[in-house]
Every structure is written in structure tokens, then in C-alpha cells.
Design a protein around this motif. Structure first.
Motif, PDB file in Angstrom:
ATOM      1  N   MET A   1      -4.639   7.173  15.499  1.00  0.00           N
ATOM      2  CA  MET A   1      -4.849   5.747  15.253  1.00  0.00           C
ATOM      3  C   MET A   1      -3.634   4.974  15.768  1.00  0.00           C
ATOM      4  N   THR A   2      -3.873   3.909  16.523  1.00  0.00           N
ATOM      5  CA  THR A   2      -2.786   3.077  17.023  1.00  0.00           C
ATOM      6  C   THR A   2      -2.775   1.759  16.262  1.00  0.00           C
ATOM      7  N   SER A   3      -1.619   1.126  16.267  1.00  0.00           N
ATOM      8  CA  SER A   3      -1.480  -0.129  15.544  1.00  0.00           C
ATOM      9  C   SER A   3      -0.665  -1.099  16.370  1.00  0.00           C
ATOM     10  N   ALA A   4      -0.985  -2.394  16.251  1.00  0.00           N
ATOM     11  CA  ALA A   4      -0.232  -3.424  16.953  1.00  0.00           C
ATOM     12  C   ALA A   4       1.060  -3.744  16.225  1.00  0.00           C
ATOM     13  N   ILE A   5       1.217  -3.241  14.989  1.00  0.00           N
ATOM     14  CA  ILE A   5       2.408  -3.508  14.185  1.00  0.00           C
ATOM     15  C   ILE A   5       3.429  -2.406  14.411  1.00  0.00           C
ATOM     16  N   GLU A   6       4.658  -2.772  14.706  1.00  0.00           N
ATOM     17  CA  GLU A   6       5.705  -1.774  14.848  1.00  0.00           C
ATOM     18  C   GLU A   6       5.970  -1.141  13.479  1.00  0.00           C
ATOM     19  N   SER A  14       5.703   3.434   3.666  1.00  0.00           N
ATOM     20  CA  SER A  14       4.412   3.336   4.358  1.00  0.00           C
ATOM     21  C   SER A  14       4.031   4.659   5.011  1.00  0.00           C
ATOM     22  N   GLU A  15       2.742   4.911   5.010  1.00  0.00           N
ATOM     23  CA  GLU A  15       2.166   6.082   5.701  1.00  0.00           C
ATOM     24  C   GLU A  15       0.922   5.631   6.443  1.00  0.00           C
ATOM     25  N   ILE A  16       0.799   6.094   7.687  1.00  0.00           N
ATOM     26  CA  ILE A  16      -0.429   5.824   8.427  1.00  0.00           C
ATOM     27  C   ILE A  16      -1.305   7.058   8.312  1.00  0.00           C
ATOM     28  N   ARG A  17      -2.348   6.942   7.509  1.00  0.00           N
ATOM     29  CA  ARG A  17      -3.268   8.051   7.247  1.00  0.00           C
ATOM     30  C   ARG A  17      -4.532   7.894   8.074  1.00  0.00           C
ATOM     31  N   PRO A  18      -5.311   8.952   8.197  1.00  0.00           N
ATOM     32  CA  PRO A  18      -6.576   8.834   8.932  1.00  0.00           C
ATOM     33  C   PRO A  18      -7.476   7.744   8.360  1.00  0.00           C
ATOM     34  N   GLU A  19      -7.426   7.546   7.043  1.00  0.00           N
ATOM     35  CA  GLU A  19      -8.297   6.555   6.419  1.00  0.00           C
ATOM     36  C   GLU A  19      -7.672   5.154   6.370  1.00  0.00           C
ATOM     37  N   GLY A  20      -6.435   5.022   6.875  1.00  0.00           N
ATOM     38  CA  GLY A  20      -5.822   3.693   6.914  1.00  0.00           C
ATOM     39  C   GLY A  20      -4.370   3.704   6.478  1.00  0.00           C
ATOM     40  N   LEU A  21      -3.797   2.517   6.378  1.00  0.00           N
ATOM     41  CA  LEU A  21      -2.392   2.364   6.012  1.00  0.00           C
ATOM     42  C   LEU A  21      -2.229   2.437   4.495  1.00  0.00           C
ATOM     43  N   ALA A  22      -1.248   3.235   4.072  1.00  0.00           N
ATOM     44  CA  ALA A  22      -0.917   3.345   2.652  1.00  0.00           C
ATOM     45  C   ALA A  22       0.526   2.890   2.447  1.00  0.00           C
ATOM     46  N   VAL A  23       0.772   2.201   1.359  1.00  0.00           N
ATOM     47  CA  VAL A  23       2.120   1.768   0.984  1.00  0.00           C
ATOM     48  C   VAL A  23       2.382   2.245  -0.435  1.00  0.00           C
ATOM     49  N   LEU A  28      -4.128   0.481   1.428  1.00  0.00           N
ATOM     50  CA  LEU A  28      -4.303  -0.964   1.382  1.00  0.00           C
ATOM     51  C   LEU A  28      -5.776  -1.354   1.383  1.00  0.00           C
ATOM     52  N   THR A  29      -6.618  -0.530   1.978  1.00  0.00           N
ATOM     53  CA  THR A  29      -8.055  -0.830   1.935  1.00  0.00           C
ATOM     54  C   THR A  29      -8.578  -0.782   0.505  1.00  0.00           C
ATOM     55  N   GLU A  30      -8.034   0.123  -0.302  1.00  0.00           N
ATOM     56  CA  GLU A  30      -8.445   0.192  -1.709  1.00  0.00           C
ATOM     57  C   GLU A  30      -8.002  -1.056  -2.470  1.00  0.00           C
TER      58      GLU A  30
END
Length: 239
Positions: A1-6, A14-23, A28-30
Motif C-alpha cells: 500500500m502506498t500513501s501520499a503522506i510522508e 503509527s503503523e501501516i497495516r494491510p487493512e489501513g493506518l493504525a495509530v 483509524l477506519t475503526e
């Protein structure tokens, strides 16, 4: 997964997981599903780490959290617990900080064009100091002291050091033509020092200078702190 945010701009947990960004271990989707969007999310562990880094670098009494960045009772309490002073810029922010249990002696009242209600609250609570921005503000402080018998205000005087810095001309506040504070040019700052030092309503503790926002060159900050020809005596300096 790529992101426009550095990724360096994200909180430290923060963690970039397969299901989305977690903090902080929370997706964060939850949070979006639970609370709706738009949603502001602050990571307590990240904030505490940054507070501790600043205090470790400059000392417990030499770092102030700028409440105008974000303030609620929890944020005020967190900054105080980590050894930061609270820099508030309005009567509302002052009341939030006091409500959060921050001692008045750990609060600085900043901001331009403070009215009598704000100054009355600060003087009655005996905040650490008030950053005075104008002669009109001195008039109000002296009136509150003489007519309402409020304790003298500990003050720092905001000066415009003749250094304009920052990313955009509209946010460069330290130049000789600045509408904020007392200018060094023409002797205005020196006159303010004499008045504050001789007034029974004020206890002069030092001067304050702010050269601009989004300053990327530390040399500009150093220039703002350096004495210039004709500048008033400096009991202390912050900013």
C-alpha cells in the motif's frame, strides 16, 4: 500500500497495516466508523514523548506549550504533567487551563489586544506572567491595579526586534513595521521598559520576541535574540 503522506509526519506509534493506518494500535477506519468523520485523532504517547524531549533539551521551566495549537482539559493536563508551562492566548484558554488543574504559576497569558476581563482573570489568579503587547494594555493593567486593588501583574514586554522571518510575509511578525509589540526602532521598546519598571501595577521580568511563524532557518531565530544598537536593557528573554 502506498500513501501520499510522508511517514515521518505521522505519530511515532503509527503503523501501516494491510487493512489501513493504525495509530497507537487503533485502526483509524475503526475510529471513523465509531465517531464519524471528519475526526481529529491525537496520540497521547506521541505527545508525551515530544514533551519529554523538549523538557530534556531546555529544562522544566523553559518550555511552554502553545495552547492555540490545540487545547482541551486533557491536553492542558498532559502538558502540565510532562513539565511544560501553558502559554494561553485568550481568557477562554486561561479558564480551560485552570479548570484542568494547571496551577496559575505555570500559566503564561499571551495574545494581543487582551481586554479587561482577560487581564482581570489573569491578575486575580496571579499567573506566571503576562506578555504585554501595547501601551493600551498597560493602561488596563494599571487601572485594574489601582481601581480594583488587584495584585501587580508580572509582565514580559513583547518587542519587535527588527527581524522578519517565516515562510510568508503575512506571518512575519518581528519586523520594524510590525503591528505587534513594541518596536526597538524609535525608542518605543525602551519607553515601554521604563514605564513597566516604574509602575506599581507591573513587575517587569523580561522581554519577549516573536520573529515569525514557520521559521526554517535557525539563524533568523538567533538574530531575533541578539541585542541591537539602541535596544533597551534586557532582564530576560523568551520566545
Amino acid at each position: 500500500m502506498t500513501s501520499a503522506i510522508e511517514t515521518g509526519l505521522l505519530p511515532g506509534t503509527s503503523e501501516i497495516r494491510p487493512e489501513g493506518l493504525a495509530v497507537g494500535g487503533v485502526l483509524l477506519t475503526e475510529l471513523g466508523r465509531r465517531f464519524g468523520t471528519p475526526l481529529f485523532v491525537y496520540d497521547e504517547e506521541h505527545l508525551r514523548r515530544r514533551c519529554r524531549e523538549a523538557v530534556a533539551a531546555f529544562g522544566r521551566d523553559n518550555v511552554a506549550y502553545a495552547s492555540k495549537a490545540f487545547l482541551c482539559t486533557a491536553m492542558a493536563r498532559l502538558a502540565h504533567e510532562e513539565g511544560l508551562l501553558l502559554d494561553v492566548a485568550s481568557g477562554g484558554e486561561l479558564r480551560v487551563a485552570l479548570h484542568a488543574g494547571v496551577p496559575a504559576g505555570r500559566i503564561v497569558l499571551h495574545g494581543n489586544n487582551k481586554d479587561e476581563v482577560e487581564l482581570r482573570t489573569a491578575m486575580s489568579a496571579q499567573v506566571r506572567h503576562v506578555v504585554v503587547d501595547s501601551f493600551d494594555e498597560m493602561d488596563r493593567i494599571e487601572r485594574l491595579h489601582s481601581e480594583e486593588r488587584l495584585p501587580p501583574a508580572r509582565v514580559q514586554l513583547r518587542v519587535a526586534p527588527g527581524v522578519a522571518a517565516g515562510a510568508h510575509a503575512a506571518i512575519r511578525t518581528g519586523g520594524n513595521d510590525s503591528k505587534f509589540g513594541f518596536g526597538l526602532a524609535g525608542g518605543t521598546a525602551a519607553a515601554a521598559v521604563r514605564r513597566a519598571a516604574g509602575s506599581p501595577a507591573m513587575i517587569l521580568e523580561g522581554v519577549h520576541a516573536h520573529v515569525g511563524s514557520q521559521v526554517l532557518d535557525t539563524a533568523q531565530l538567533a538574530a531575533g535574540a541578539a541585542p541591537s544598537p539602541g535596544s533597551p536593557p534586557t532582564p530576560g528573554c523568551t520566545g
